[in-house]
Scaffold this active site. Sequence first.
Site, PDB file in Angstrom:
ATOM      1  N   ASP A   1      21.643  20.701 -47.749  1.00 35.65           N
ATOM      2  CA  ASP A   1      22.397  19.498 -47.399  1.00 35.65           C
ATOM      3  C   ASP A   1      23.865  19.836 -47.141  1.00 35.65           C
ATOM      4  O   ASP A   1      24.769  19.169 -47.647  1.00 35.65           O
ATOM      5  CB  ASP A   1      22.282  18.457 -48.518  1.00 35.65           C
ATOM      6  CG  ASP A   1      22.589  17.037 -48.027  1.00 35.65           C
ATOM      7  OD1 ASP A   1      22.533  16.801 -46.798  1.00 35.65           O
ATOM      8  OD2 ASP A   1      22.888  16.171 -48.859  1.00 35.65           O
TER       9      ASP A   1
ATOM     10  N   GLY B   1      33.562   7.711 -58.196  1.00 35.78           N
ATOM     11  CA  GLY B   1      32.707   7.356 -57.068  1.00 35.78           C
ATOM     12  C   GLY B   1      31.250   7.280 -57.468  1.00 35.78           C
ATOM     13  O   GLY B   1      30.882   7.505 -58.618  1.00 35.78           O
TER      14      GLY B   1
ATOM     15  N   VAL C   1      30.097   9.416 -60.620  1.00 35.49           N
ATOM     16  CA  VAL C   1      31.025  10.491 -60.944  1.00 35.49           C
ATOM     17  C   VAL C   1      32.253   9.890 -61.626  1.00 35.49           C
ATOM     18  O   VAL C   1      32.834   8.913 -61.127  1.00 35.49           O
ATOM     19  CB  VAL C   1      31.443  11.287 -59.698  1.00 35.49           C
ATOM     20  CG1 VAL C   1      32.393  12.419 -60.083  1.00 35.49           C
ATOM     21  CG2 VAL C   1      30.218  11.860 -58.988  1.00 35.49           C
TER      22      VAL C   1
ATOM     23  N   GLY D   1      27.217   8.188 -55.813  1.00 40.19           N
ATOM     24  CA  GLY D   1      26.360   8.728 -54.773  1.00 40.19           C
ATOM     25  C   GLY D   1      24.995   8.093 -54.812  1.00 40.19           C
ATOM     26  O   GLY D   1      24.786   7.067 -55.475  1.00 40.19           O
ATOM     27  N   GLY D   2      24.053   8.703 -54.101  1.00 37.67           N
ATOM     28  CA  GLY D   2      22.717   8.127 -54.044  1.00 37.67           C
ATOM     29  C   GLY D   2      21.974   8.183 -55.364  1.00 37.67           C
ATOM     30  O   GLY D   2      21.141   7.324 -55.654  1.00 37.67           O
ATOM     31  N   MET D   3      22.287   9.191 -56.185  1.00 40.18           N
ATOM     32  CA  MET D   3      21.556   9.364 -57.440  1.00 40.18           C
ATOM     33  C   MET D   3      22.444   9.286 -58.671  1.00 40.18           C
ATOM     34  O   MET D   3      21.935   9.124 -59.776  1.00 40.18           O
ATOM     35  CB  MET D   3      20.843  10.721 -57.450  1.00 40.18           C
ATOM     36  CG  MET D   3      19.694  10.855 -56.474  1.00 40.18           C
ATOM     37  SD  MET D   3      18.953  12.501 -56.560  1.00 40.18           S
ATOM     38  CE  MET D   3      18.445  12.581 -58.272  1.00 40.18           C
ATOM     39  N   ALA D   4      23.754   9.429 -58.507  1.00 40.28           N
ATOM     40  CA  ALA D   4      24.600   9.597 -59.681  1.00 40.28           C
ATOM     41  C   ALA D   4      25.963   8.922 -59.518  1.00 40.28           C
ATOM     42  O   ALA D   4      26.394   8.612 -58.398  1.00 40.28           O
ATOM     43  CB  ALA D   4      24.795  11.089 -59.957  1.00 40.28           C
TER      44      ALA D   4
ATOM     45  N   LYS E   1      29.403  14.207 -63.624  1.00 41.53           N
ATOM     46  CA  LYS E   1      28.377  13.577 -62.797  1.00 41.53           C
ATOM     47  C   LYS E   1      27.252  13.117 -63.714  1.00 41.53           C
ATOM     48  O   LYS E   1      26.672  13.929 -64.441  1.00 41.53           O
ATOM     49  CB  LYS E   1      27.866  14.583 -61.765  1.00 41.53           C
ATOM     50  CG  LYS E   1      26.953  14.007 -60.702  1.00 41.53           C
ATOM     51  CD  LYS E   1      26.679  15.078 -59.648  1.00 41.53           C
ATOM     52  CE  LYS E   1      25.850  14.537 -58.500  1.00 41.53           C
ATOM     53  NZ  LYS E   1      25.600  15.573 -57.469  1.00 41.53           N
TER      54      LYS E   1
END
Length: 407
Positions: free
Chosen positions: A129, A15, A22, A17-20, A37
């Site tokens: 978060d 997947g 995986v 995410g916003g920064m990384a 990650k």
Amino acid sequence: MALRLPGYRITERLGKGGMAHVFLATQNSFERQVAIKILSPTLSMEPRFAEQFMREARTVASLNHPHIVPVYDVGEHEGYHYLSMEYVTGGSLKARIRNGMSESDSEAVLRQLASALNYAGEHHFIHRDVKPDNILFRADGSALLMDFGIASSMLNDATQNKGRQMGTPKYMSPEQHRAQPLTPQSDLYSLGCVFYEMLTGEPPFKGADPSAMAVAHLREPVPLLPVRLRHYQPLLRALLAKDPADRPENGNKVITMLDALEPPAAHYSKERSSYRPQQQANSTPLAPRLRLKETPLGLSWRGKQYQYDVYLVADDFEHFQDHFPVLRSALLDWHAQRGSRCKAVTVKATLHPWISGRVKQYLRDLRKTDGLEFMSAIPVSVNLVAADGEPIERFVLEPEKAGKEDA
């Protein structure tokens, strides 16, 4: 795959995410599957993002708790910043909420997350978060708190994060929305939002955009649960308190409060027995209904003045809550049309006596909701009547500018 890291065989992408990104990989030294990650290459070139990513790695690596994802390795290779962690296969809390959760499952997850946040708080970390997306499950069903990407150290980051608003608006505490200094109680507020969503399938506060969401968290009263879930209300009221000082002091206290809750049957019986128990067995069902009417009060130098009359019938508290969307919309329209000529509101409610206390508090909170603040500047007269016509209570919510609120 083109991407290579020493000590790992990367097999597939899991997947983004916003920064990384995986990836699933095998750690050669242990021949175990791990999740890796990797900070996005474009962000790796930005020192600020690389530093934040590595801070997350160091944060989680320093924490050792059964419900916080363990980090195995941290490093940088050919410009790629990465961390490897436990590969979790049980899916996300977001998916479980979507499919519907039982009360017992919701309680189990709450206990595990409260324990994790208690541990993080003891080690001076605030997650910032906590949300369903950041909670995954092992194959055995135990929950893991993930993604400490914006975690804050209470010892080192107080100055660095001052005035910065970070988190997910739907789950952020009032102090997060104000970009104020945070404490572990901020994470417990987010946990309260998650618990409410586990129980009902919906978040406690909604907004069309981040600004509207902030207003909801800052000003809307704590939402009331359906009748079948009302025994959880005291705990949610504490977790979702606007003032951090009114929330539980730590995650262990949350668990203690959960253990102390009355079972549903006892809670309902106690609530009903608080007023004339001999009438309960013969209580007549009430057909819920709502009637609204404007009444002229006379003239002033600005023109006609008006009163808004509310007549409602509710068989139980859930039915009373069902009237709220229509009532709120009508009051908003009335004020938009009449403005400063709105001079008074009257409410006559026919209901069963054992819900009268909650109705009274709800009407108090109504004046503080977004758009209805004008009601705090005018008298609100309330007349609560039992199903048999016998009076329960009369009171006036005086204008706040008068410096008192008569109960």
